[in-house]
Motif scaffolding. Structure first.
Motif, PDB file in Angstrom:
ATOM      1  N   VAL A   3       0.839  -1.205   0.000  1.00 25.95           N
ATOM      2  CA  VAL A   3       0.000   0.000   0.000  1.00 25.95           C
ATOM      3  C   VAL A   3       0.870   1.249   0.000  1.00 25.95           C
ATOM      4  O   VAL A   3       0.607   2.214  -0.727  1.00 25.95           O
ATOM      5  N   VAL A   4       1.939   1.250   0.808  1.00 24.26           N
ATOM      6  CA  VAL A   4       2.864   2.386   0.881  1.00 24.26           C
ATOM      7  C   VAL A   4       3.526   2.623  -0.480  1.00 24.26           C
ATOM      8  O   VAL A   4       3.609   3.757  -0.964  1.00 24.26           O
ATOM      9  N   LYS A   5       3.978   1.536  -1.108  1.00 27.09           N
ATOM     10  CA  LYS A   5       4.597   1.643  -2.430  1.00 27.09           C
ATOM     11  C   LYS A   5       3.609   2.206  -3.440  1.00 27.09           C
ATOM     12  O   LYS A   5       3.961   3.026  -4.295  1.00 27.09           O
ATOM     13  N   SER A   6       2.372   1.752  -3.345  1.00 27.54           N
ATOM     14  CA  SER A   6       1.329   2.213  -4.258  1.00 27.54           C
ATOM     15  C   SER A   6       1.072   3.706  -4.096  1.00 27.54           C
ATOM     16  O   SER A   6       0.939   4.439  -5.071  1.00 27.54           O
ATOM     17  N   VAL A   7       1.018   4.172  -2.852  1.00 22.63           N
ATOM     18  CA  VAL A   7       0.785   5.593  -2.571  1.00 22.63           C
ATOM     19  C   VAL A   7       1.950   6.439  -3.081  1.00 22.63           C
ATOM     20  O   VAL A   7       1.750   7.485  -3.705  1.00 22.63           O
ATOM     21  N   ILE A   8       3.191   5.965  -2.810  1.00 25.64           N
ATOM     22  CA  ILE A   8       4.380   6.688  -3.272  1.00 25.64           C
ATOM     23  C   ILE A   8       4.401   6.768  -4.792  1.00 25.64           C
ATOM     24  O   ILE A   8       4.681   7.822  -5.377  1.00 25.64           O
ATOM     25  N   TYR A   9       4.077   5.647  -5.443  1.00 26.18           N
ATOM     26  CA  TYR A   9       4.050   5.618  -6.914  1.00 26.18           C
ATOM     27  C   TYR A   9       2.996   6.576  -7.452  1.00 26.18           C
ATOM     28  O   TYR A   9       3.253   7.360  -8.372  1.00 26.18           O
ATOM     29  N   TYR A  10       1.801   6.542  -6.838  1.00 26.04           N
ATOM     30  CA  TYR A  10       0.700   7.401  -7.297  1.00 26.04           C
ATOM     31  C   TYR A  10       1.045   8.872  -7.119  1.00 26.04           C
ATOM     32  O   TYR A  10       0.852   9.686  -8.034  1.00 26.04           O
ATOM     33  N   ASP A  11       1.589   9.230  -5.948  1.00 25.49           N
ATOM     34  CA  ASP A  11       1.953  10.622  -5.686  1.00 25.49           C
ATOM     35  C   ASP A  11       3.095  11.075  -6.603  1.00 25.49           C
ATOM     36  O   ASP A  11       3.108  12.216  -7.073  1.00 25.49           O
ATOM     37  N   GLY A  12       4.048  10.178  -6.856  1.00 24.11           N
ATOM     38  CA  GLY A  12       5.162  10.501  -7.749  1.00 24.11           C
ATOM     39  C   GLY A  12       4.679  10.735  -9.169  1.00 24.11           C
ATOM     40  O   GLY A  12       5.132  11.677  -9.836  1.00 24.11           O
ATOM     41  N   GLN A  13       3.735   9.886  -9.601  1.00 23.55           N
ATOM     42  CA  GLN A  13       3.163  10.032 -10.942  1.00 23.55           C
ATOM     43  C   GLN A  13       2.403  11.358 -11.059  1.00 23.55           C
ATOM     44  O   GLN A  13       2.543  12.079 -12.054  1.00 23.55           O
ATOM     45  N   ARG A  14       1.641  11.686 -10.033  1.00 25.44           N
ATOM     46  CA  ARG A  14       0.855  12.919 -10.056  1.00 25.44           C
ATOM     47  C   ARG A  14       1.765  14.142 -10.034  1.00 25.44           C
ATOM     48  O   ARG A  14       1.506  15.135 -10.728  1.00 25.44           O
ATOM     49  N   LEU A  15       2.850  14.085  -9.241  1.00 27.09           N
ATOM     50  CA  LEU A  15       3.811  15.190  -9.190  1.00 27.09           C
ATOM     51  C   LEU A  15       4.479  15.393 -10.550  1.00 27.09           C
ATOM     52  O   LEU A  15       4.627  16.532 -11.019  1.00 27.09           O
TER      53      LEU A  15
END
Length: 202
Positions: A3-15
C-alpha cells in the motif's frame, strides 16, 4: 508495504504530471510568441510525455511524442535560420489544402479507433479516438508549425479539445485541464501569429 509503495508511486506520478503541465504550458506560451526557446524546451517535454502517457495507456500520444522529437529538430533549424538564411516568417497555406489534410487525418483516426475498439479489449471509443486523432492531426500540425504556417493553430486548438476529453476518460484530470489551457493558448497563438503575418505583408 504494498500500500505504501502504491501511494508513493501514485503521488510521484501525479507530481510528474503537474511538473509536465507547468513546463508544457510555458513552452506553448513561448511558441505562441515565436520564441526559439519553445523548441529547446520541447525535447525534455517529449521525453517525459513518452513515460507519462504510456502509464495512462494513451499510446497515440506516445507514438506522436517519439516522432515529434525529430520534427522538433527540423523545426528548430527552420526557425533559427543561418548566416545564409533568415529566420522563418509566418506564412499561410490554402484553405483547400488545409481541409483536405484535416479530413484525411480525421478519417485515418476514425478507422484506427474503430479497429482498436473492436480488437483491443473494447477500449473506450472516446479516449481511443481522441488519442489517435491527436496523433494523426499532430503530424500535420507539427509540419505546419515547423514551417510557421498560420493555420497550425486552428488544428492545434481542435486537437487539444479532443485530447482533453480523452485524458478525462482515462481519469487524468490534471492532464485534461492542461489541454483546455493549451486550447486557450492556441487562441492567443492564432492572434499573435496573425498579427505577425499582417505586419510582414505591409
Amino acid at each position: 508495504m504494498d500500500v505504501v509503495k502504491s501511494v508513493i508511486y501514485y503521488d510521484g506520478q501525479r507530481l510528474l504530471e503537474c511538473i509536465l503541465v507547468v513546463v508544457s504550458i510555458f513552452s506553448h506560451f513561448l511558441e505562441a510568441r515565436q520564441n526559439i526557446w519553445s523548441k529547446i524546451l520541447a525535447f525534455p517535454i517529449a521525453l517525459t510525455n513518452i513515460y507519462v502517457y504510456s502509464v495512462r495507456q494513451l499510446y497515440g500520444k506516445v507514438i506522436y511524442s517519439i516522432v515529434f522529437i525529430f520534427f522538433n529538430v527540423y523545426a528548430y533549424l527552420k526557425w533559427k535560420g543561418t548566416l545564409h538564411r533568415k529566420p522563418l516568417q509566418v506564412s499561410r497555406i490554402s484553405y483547400k489544402m488545409l481541409l483536405s489534410i484535416t479530413g484525411l487525418s480525421m478519417l485515418g483516426s476514425m478507422a484506427w479507433s474503430f479497429i482498436a475498439y473492436i480488437y483491443l479489449n473494447k477500449l473506450s471509443f472516446i479516449s481511443t479516438y481522441g488519442d489517435t486523432c491527436y496523433m494523426f492531426l499532430g503530424f500535420m500540425d507539427k509540419w505546419l508549425m515547423s514551417h510557421k504556417k498560420l493555420e497550425r493553430w486552428m488544428i492545434a486548438i481542435f486537437r487539444y479539445i479532443i485530447f482533453s476529453l480523452a485524458c478525462y476518460q482515462k481519469g487524468a484530470i490534471i492532464l485534461s485541464i492542461q489541454y483546455l489551457i493549451l486550447s486557450a493558448i492556441g487562441i492567443y497563438g492564432q492572434i499573435q501569429w496573425y498579427i505577425a503575418y499582417k505586419a510582414m505583408k505591409i
